[in-house]
Design a protein around this motif. Sequence first.
Motif, PDB file in Angstrom:
ATOM      1  N   THR A  68     -49.231  26.210   1.569  1.00  0.00           N
ATOM      2  CA  THR A  68     -49.420  25.073   0.754  1.00  0.00           C
ATOM      3  C   THR A  68     -48.349  24.004   0.979  1.00  0.00           C
ATOM      4  OG1 THR A  68     -48.245  26.476  -0.769  1.00  0.00           O
ATOM      5  CG2 THR A  68     -50.944  26.012  -1.220  1.00  0.00           C
ATOM      6  N   ASP A 161     -43.393  28.807  -0.631  1.00  0.00           N
ATOM      7  CA  ASP A 161     -44.837  28.560  -0.424  1.00  0.00           C
ATOM      8  C   ASP A 161     -45.214  29.964   0.590  1.00  0.00           C
ATOM      9  OD1 ASP A 161     -45.694  25.642  -0.887  1.00  0.00           O
ATOM     10  OD2 ASP A 161     -43.867  25.265   0.407  1.00  0.00           O
ATOM     11  N   GLY A 186     -51.194  29.931  -5.073  1.00  0.00           N
ATOM     12  CA  GLY A 186     -51.521  29.501  -3.691  1.00  0.00           C
ATOM     13  C   GLY A 186     -50.494  29.929  -2.766  1.00  0.00           C
ATOM     14  N   SER A 187     -49.311  30.315  -3.146  1.00  0.00           N
ATOM     15  CA  SER A 187     -48.153  30.758  -2.256  1.00  0.00           C
ATOM     16  C   SER A 187     -48.385  32.367  -1.413  1.00  0.00           C
ATOM     17  CB  SER A 187     -46.745  30.867  -3.047  1.00  0.00           C
ATOM     18  OG  SER A 187     -46.837  31.737  -3.987  1.00  0.00           O
ATOM     19  N   GLN A 202     -51.993  36.508  -1.075  1.00  0.00           N
ATOM     20  CA  GLN A 202     -51.838  35.274  -1.822  1.00  0.00           C
ATOM     21  C   GLN A 202     -52.137  35.286  -3.387  1.00  0.00           C
ATOM     22  OE1 GLN A 202     -54.868  32.425  -0.527  1.00  0.00           O
ATOM     23  NE2 GLN A 202     -53.315  30.861  -0.537  1.00  0.00           N
TER      24      GLN A 202
END
Length: 204
Positions: A68, A161, A186-187, A202
């Motif tokens: 991301t 991220d 999202g990381s 994730q």
Amino acid sequence: MPLQEIEIPDSIKQLEYSSGAEHLIDTANEAIEAFMLADQTVIENFVTCDFHLVDQAISWIEQNHLLTGDRFCEWGAGFGVAAMLAALRGMQAVGIEIDQRLVNEANAVAESLDNPAQIHCGSFVPRDVEGLDEVASEVRNVDTDEDDMYDEIGIDIEDFDLFFAFPWPGEHGFFEHIFEACAASGSLLLTYRGREGMNLVQKV
Ligand SMILES: C[S@@+](CC[C@H](N)C(=O)[O-])C[C@H]1O[C@@H](n2cnc3c(N)ncnc32)[C@H](O)[C@@H]1O
């Protein structure tokens, strides 16, 4: 928020190493060997992962557009080689390592290679993570002390991220608990699991 596992195929072992990775790994391995031979006191919790596989796993993550953003953090960095491999490909990379001797060695290697990764001394464990005490009681090889490292580094834990860690066998749950509680949706958390290879989750 739950964690979703993303299977990394065995075929990553056929991926080419990124530019400069082999030189970095050879240089770091020489420094690690010299340090181990010279140091009188054993740092019990320090063992190194498969650096080549880390490089290939990051390549695979990039090729599959799973990132991301470009901020990378190595939890329990040792010599900081994963952070340096991430920096080599242009990521903004930091490592957090609790042993000052290892931090000094890591930063000396980074400097000798003109690598911009920064290894900071302290604990990657943030303060007041809900429910962590229970998980921490099962952990033997991680220092569970809380710290303010993200303030010191100047990057919030939510702004990374990709995290990387090499947990001791059976202790990955501690890292996943912190990741799930504190990282951004999202990381990614990449962990090296010895013979089982790489594991990727994730936060969704
Ligand atoms: C298994 S080694 C992995 C080193 C490196 N990441 C690698 O893969 O080669 C784990 C490292 O975590 C460090 N460590 C343990 N607890 C820590 C904590 N709470 N914060 C930062 N570093 C920690 C240890 O000193 C050790 O160097």
